[in-house]
Design an enzyme around this catalytic site. Structure first.
Site, PDB file in Angstrom:
ATOM      1  N   GLU A 236       0.834  -1.200   0.000  1.00  0.00           N
ATOM      2  CA  GLU A 236       0.000   0.000   0.000  1.00  0.00           C
ATOM      3  C   GLU A 236       0.869   1.251   0.000  1.00  0.00           C
ATOM      4  O   GLU A 236       1.972   1.250   0.559  1.00  0.00           O
ATOM      5  CB  GLU A 236      -0.909  -0.006   1.235  1.00  0.00           C
ATOM      6  CG  GLU A 236      -1.941  -1.125   1.145  1.00  0.00           C
ATOM      7  CD  GLU A 236      -2.861  -1.252   2.354  1.00  0.00           C
ATOM      8  OE1 GLU A 236      -3.938  -1.820   2.212  1.00  0.00           O
ATOM      9  OE2 GLU A 236      -2.489  -0.775   3.447  1.00  0.00           O
TER      10      GLU A 236
ATOM     11  N   CYS B 281       3.546   8.591   0.825  1.00  0.00           N
ATOM     12  CA  CYS B 281       4.100   7.675   1.818  1.00  0.00           C
ATOM     13  C   CYS B 281       4.192   6.313   1.124  1.00  0.00           C
ATOM     14  O   CYS B 281       3.170   5.744   0.738  1.00  0.00           O
ATOM     15  CB  CYS B 281       3.170   7.627   3.030  1.00  0.00           C
ATOM     16  SG  CYS B 281       3.665   6.401   4.241  1.00  0.00           S
TER      17      CYS B 281
ATOM     18  N   CYS C 120       6.668  -6.933   6.840  1.00  0.00           N
ATOM     19  CA  CYS C 120       7.821  -6.372   7.560  1.00  0.00           C
ATOM     20  C   CYS C 120       8.436  -7.449   8.433  1.00  0.00           C
ATOM     21  O   CYS C 120       7.727  -8.275   9.008  1.00  0.00           O
ATOM     22  CB  CYS C 120       7.386  -5.187   8.421  1.00  0.00           C
ATOM     23  SG  CYS C 120       8.786  -4.321   9.151  1.00  0.00           S
TER      24      CYS C 120
ATOM     25  N   CYS D 122       6.921  -4.441  15.555  1.00  0.00           N
ATOM     26  CA  CYS D 122       6.413  -3.389  16.434  1.00  0.00           C
ATOM     27  C   CYS D 122       4.974  -3.725  16.824  1.00  0.00           C
ATOM     28  O   CYS D 122       4.141  -4.002  15.960  1.00  0.00           O
ATOM     29  CB  CYS D 122       6.472  -2.043  15.730  1.00  0.00           C
ATOM     30  SG  CYS D 122       8.124  -1.680  15.113  1.00  0.00           S
TER      31      CYS D 122
ATOM     32  N   CYS E 136       1.800  -1.851  15.336  1.00  0.00           N
ATOM     33  CA  CYS E 136       1.746  -1.632  13.894  1.00  0.00           C
ATOM     34  C   CYS E 136       1.020  -2.771  13.179  1.00  0.00           C
ATOM     35  O   CYS E 136       1.348  -3.939  13.365  1.00  0.00           O
ATOM     36  CB  CYS E 136       3.177  -1.506  13.373  1.00  0.00           C
ATOM     37  SG  CYS E 136       3.270  -1.502  11.584  1.00  0.00           S
TER      38      CYS E 136
ATOM     39  N   CYS F  97      -0.670   6.334   9.812  1.00  0.00           N
ATOM     40  CA  CYS F  97       0.555   5.669  10.252  1.00  0.00           C
ATOM     41  C   CYS F  97       0.239   4.433  11.074  1.00  0.00           C
ATOM     42  O   CYS F  97      -0.587   4.470  11.980  1.00  0.00           O
ATOM     43  CB  CYS F  97       1.376   6.619  11.123  1.00  0.00           C
ATOM     44  SG  CYS F  97       2.218   7.842  10.175  1.00  0.00           S
TER      45      CYS F  97
HETATM   46  S1  SF4 Z   1       6.360   0.233  12.430  1.00  0.00           S
HETATM   47 FE1  SF4 Z   1       5.565  -1.554  11.279  1.00  0.00          FE
HETATM   48  S2  SF4 Z   1       6.378  -1.336   9.212  1.00  0.00           S
HETATM   49 FE2  SF4 Z   1       7.592   0.018  10.558  1.00  0.00          FE
HETATM   50  S3  SF4 Z   1       9.346  -1.236  11.231  1.00  0.00           S
HETATM   51 FE3  SF4 Z   1       7.763  -1.504  12.797  1.00  0.00          FE
HETATM   52  S4  SF4 Z   1       6.630  -3.349  12.148  1.00  0.00           S
HETATM   53 FE4  SF4 Z   1       7.816  -2.650  10.363  1.00  0.00          FE
END
Ligand code: SF4
Length: 346
Positions: A94, A107, A114, A118, A121, A339
Site C-alpha cells: 500500500e 508515503c 515487515c 512493532c 503496527c 501511520c
Molecule cells: S512500524 Fe511496522 S512497518 Fe515500521 S518497522 Fe515496525 S513493524 Fe515494520
C-alpha cells in the site's frame, strides 16, 4: 515462457546500450528505451513509438516491464488517497497520498510485509514476504504523482518512506529508487524533499552517513527508555538505545543534519514526566526535532492515544528544552491509511 524474460528495468542505461550494440543496432536506442522506461514510465513496449516495429518486437521477445498496477484506490473524507498496489507476482503493498494546503506527500512502502515486530503496527502482522525492487518503489511514487496532478492540480512535493516495511532492511533497493526519483532521467525531485524513516538500525544508519546520502533521516523512537521501547518494539533488545544513539551521533558528525524523531504517546505506556525527561536526555547530542504523532488504533485496542494533558506535557517540556516539536494529526483514518494502519485490508 513469459517468466523467463528479464525485467528490463533491472538494466542500467549502459547495459541497455550494450544490448542494442550486441544486437547490431545503435547504442543510442538504449537511451531512447531508457527514457521511455523511467522518464515516461512506459507500461509496454508498444507505446515506444520512436522505435521501429521490429525493435519493439525484439524487446518484447527478450524482456518484460514488471509495472505495478493500482488495484484499488480509496479516498478519505480528508482528501487522503490510499492505493492498494499489485506487484507482478500478485503480492500487494500500500502507498498513501497525503495532501495539505501547501504540499502533497507520498508515503511509500519498501517491503511486502515487515520483518520487524512493532506491537502497535498493523503491518507487523503480515510477515515479511520480500523486498521491493527499485522500480516497484519508483512506480508507487509515479502513481501518486499522477494522482496528485489529477486530483489536486499540482505535482507531488515530498516523499516519506514510512509505508510497509523497514526501509533500511532493503537499503540498496531504496537507494537505487531514490537515485531514479532524484535524477534528471527520472522525476528530478530534490533529495531534500525525501525522508527515510527507520525504526533504528544502527549499522545501516552509519552506512547512510558513510554513503553521504542527501535525503533526510527520521527515526521512529516512541520511547527513550530501553525496557519500555523493547516492550513495544522488541528488536530494541538487539539494537539498544545506546547503539542507536551512537549511530545517530555518527550520522550527525558526518552530515550535520538535524535528526527528526517520530514519537507516539500512548496511554499508560509512555505518558509520564519520566518518559519525556528520558526523551529530552536522548536528544541532547544533536539538533533534534520531535514529531508527536496522533495514534490510530488498530483492531484490538491494546494501544490507546494518550490524553491531551500528556501531549501538552511533552510539548511544554520539549519546548523548554529548546527541542523543536510538532504535533501531527493523523490523516486518512477512515480508510486505514494512517501511520501504523497499513495492512492490505482494502
Ligand atoms: S512500524 Fe511496522 S512497518 Fe515500521 S518497522 Fe515496525 S513493524 Fe515494520
Amino acid at each position: 515462457m513469459e517468466t523467463k524474460k528479464k525485467d528490463i528495468r533491472a538494466l542500467t542505461r549502459e547495459q541497455l546500450r550494450d544490448f542494442f550494440v550486441q544486437n547490431e543496432d545503435k547504442a543510442f536506442r538504449g537511451n531512447q528505451v531508457y527514457e521511455w522506461l523511467w522518464q515516461k514510465s512506459a507500461h509496454s513496449f508498444e507505446v515506444m513509438t520512436n522505435l521501429s516495429k521490429e525493435t519493439r518486437e525484439m524487446l518484447e521477445a527478450n524482456f518484460v516491464i514488471n509495472h505495478i498496477k493500482v488495484d484499488v484506490m480509496q479516498r478519505s473524507t480528508d482528501g487522503t488517497i490510499k492505493n492498494a498496489v499489485r506487484l507482478h507476482d500478485d503480492l500487494v503493498v500500500e502507498s498513501v497520498l497525503i495532501p495539505t494546503n501547501t504540499r502533497t506527500t507520498a508515503c511509500v512502502s519498501s517491503q511486502v510485509g515487515c520483518s520487524l515486530d512493532c506491537k502497535f503496527c498493523a503491518t507487523s502482522r503480515l510477515k515479511r514476504m520480500r523486498n521491493l525492487n527499485p522500480d516497484e518503489i519508483y512506480d508507487q511514487v509515479v502513481a501518486i504523482d499522477n494522482e496528485s496532478r489529477l486530483y489536486f492540480d499540482r505535482p507531488l512535493s515530498n516523499i516519506v518512506f514510512m509505508g510497509m516495511g523497514e526501509p533500511l532492511m532493503n537499503y540498496n533497493n531504496v537507494l537505487k529508487a531514490i537515485d531514479k526519483i532524484t535524477s534528471k532521467e527520472g522525476l528530478g525531485m530534490s533529495p531534500k524533499r525525501i525522508t527515510v524513516s527507520t525504526s533504528g538500525v544502527p549499522k545501516m544508519i552509519r552506512k547512510m552517513a558513510d554513503d553521504q546520502v542527501k535525503f533526510n533521516l527520521a527515526v521512529s523512537l516512541h520511547s527513550a527508555i530501553d525496557t519500555i521501547r523493547t516492550s513495544i518494539m522488541p528488536f530494541n533488545a538487539t539494537f539498544t538505545l545506546v547503539d542507536l544513539r551512537e549511530a545517530l551521533a555518527y550520522w550527525y558528525s558526518k552530515t550535520k543534519s538535524r535528526i527528526t524523531y517520530e514519537y507516539v504517546v500512548w496511554k499508560d505506556i509512555n505518558d509520564t514526566q519520566k518518559d519525556v525527561d528520558a526523551l529530552v536526555d536522548f536528544c541532547r547530542f544533536a539538533p533534534s526535532k520531535v514529531n508527536l504523532i496522533e495514534y490510530n488504533p488498530i483492531d484490538d485496542g491494546e494501544f490507546q492515544q494518550a490524553s491531551n494533558k500528556a501531549i501538552d506535557m511533552y510539548v511544554n517540556t520539549l519546548e523548554r528544552s529548546r527541542i523543536v516539536v510538532t504535533v501531527r494529526r493523523s490523516r486518512g483514518k477512515d480508510i486505514d491509511a494512517a501511520c501504523g494502519q497499513l495492512a492490505n485490508k482494502a
